[in-house]
Design a protein around this motif. Structure first.
Motif, PDB file in Angstrom:
ATOM      1  N   GLN A 186      -1.887  -4.678  -5.101  1.00 50.06           N
ATOM      2  CA  GLN A 186      -0.482  -4.895  -5.421  1.00 50.06           C
ATOM      3  C   GLN A 186       0.423  -3.712  -5.102  1.00 50.06           C
ATOM      4  OE1 GLN A 186      -0.207  -6.048  -9.510  1.00 50.06           O
ATOM      5  NE2 GLN A 186      -0.958  -8.112  -9.110  1.00 50.06           N
ATOM      6  N   ASN A 187      -0.100  -2.510  -5.001  1.00 51.71           N
ATOM      7  CA  ASN A 187       0.785  -1.345  -4.914  1.00 51.71           C
ATOM      8  C   ASN A 187       0.565  -0.450  -3.703  1.00 51.71           C
ATOM      9  OD1 ASN A 187       0.406  -2.156  -7.831  1.00 51.71           O
ATOM     10  ND2 ASN A 187       2.155  -0.821  -8.002  1.00 51.71           N
ATOM     11  N   VAL A 188      -0.421  -0.705  -2.880  1.00 52.25           N
ATOM     12  CA  VAL A 188      -0.683   0.165  -1.734  1.00 52.25           C
ATOM     13  C   VAL A 188      -0.317  -0.566  -0.451  1.00 52.25           C
ATOM     14  CG1 VAL A 188      -2.461   1.430  -0.448  1.00 52.25           C
ATOM     15  CG2 VAL A 188      -2.548   1.369  -2.933  1.00 52.25           C
ATOM     16  N   ALA A 189       0.517   0.080   0.355  1.00 52.27           N
ATOM     17  CA  ALA A 189       0.899  -0.459   1.664  1.00 52.27           C
ATOM     18  C   ALA A 189       0.581   0.586   2.724  1.00 52.27           C
ATOM     19  CB  ALA A 189       2.383  -0.801   1.693  1.00 52.27           C
ATOM     20  N   GLN A 190       0.020   0.161   3.814  1.00 52.14           N
ATOM     21  CA  GLN A 190      -0.295   1.060   4.916  1.00 52.14           C
ATOM     22  C   GLN A 190       0.911   1.193   5.827  1.00 52.14           C
ATOM     23  OE1 GLN A 190      -4.580   1.839   5.660  1.00 52.14           O
ATOM     24  NE2 GLN A 190      -2.963   2.969   4.790  1.00 52.14           N
ATOM     25  N   ALA A 191       1.081   2.354   6.407  1.00 48.78           N
ATOM     26  CA  ALA A 191       2.162   2.595   7.362  1.00 48.78           C
ATOM     27  C   ALA A 191       1.555   2.939   8.711  1.00 48.78           C
ATOM     28  CB  ALA A 191       3.046   3.734   6.884  1.00 48.78           C
ATOM     29  N   GLN A 192       2.228   2.495   9.763  1.00 53.08           N
ATOM     30  CA  GLN A 192       1.781   2.787  11.115  1.00 53.08           C
ATOM     31  C   GLN A 192       2.913   3.490  11.838  1.00 53.08           C
ATOM     32  OE1 GLN A 192       0.881  -0.679  13.433  1.00 53.08           O
ATOM     33  NE2 GLN A 192      -0.518   0.443  14.757  1.00 53.08           N
ATOM     34  N   GLN A 193       2.597   4.594  12.502  1.00 48.88           N
ATOM     35  CA  GLN A 193       3.624   5.369  13.189  1.00 48.88           C
ATOM     36  C   GLN A 193       3.980   4.685  14.505  1.00 48.88           C
ATOM     37  OE1 GLN A 193       2.599   9.452  13.802  1.00 48.88           O
ATOM     38  NE2 GLN A 193       4.705  10.036  14.239  1.00 48.88           N
TER      39      GLN A 193
END
Length: 125
Positions: A78-85
């Motif tokens: 519910q609280n972790v989102a991955q980011a991609q550069q």
């Protein structure tokens, strides 16, 4: 780790759910997925050694450890989102429908709530 039968089934369910949550959250990041699974394996299967090395506040009680695993699964999904550069200064968040979204208005409303009804003191009082 010897557990009674009812705790054992709950433990294995929480352990499997942890692996599923990691696979879901870190699906595009193989390095983070591998490290998180390794850390889970070391922490859960040998908690006393890991507690001495890294986690000073890991629960002692086996029921609390299972509860800790279940809470971790909920947070991962519910609280972790991955980011991609995408470029030098631009990142794209990989959001999914299970992420808990909030609005800034709820944060602004509670701003300073911990200080209400407390006497104001200056540094020289």
């Amino acid at each position: 780790m010897s557990l009674p039968i009812e705790l054992r089934s709950r433990f294995f369910k929480a352990y499997k759910d942890s692996i599923r949550a990691m696979n879901f959250t870190f699906s595009n990041d193989i390095k983070s997925l591998h490290k998180s699974k390794l850390l889970l394996r070391q922490t859960v299967l040998n908690p006393t050694e890991m507690k001495e090395k890294m986690f000073k506040d890991l629960p002692e009680n086996k029921e609390d450890l299972i509860k800790h695993l279940e809470d971790m699964n909920k947070i991962l999904i519910q609280n972790v989102a991955q980011a991609q550069q995408k470029s030098k200064f631009k990142y794209e968040l990989k959001m999914h429908n299970k992420i808990e979204l909030g609005d800034n208005e709820s944060i602004k409303e509670n701003k300073g709530a911990q200080y209400k009804n407390k006497p104001f003191k200056r540094c020289c009082d």
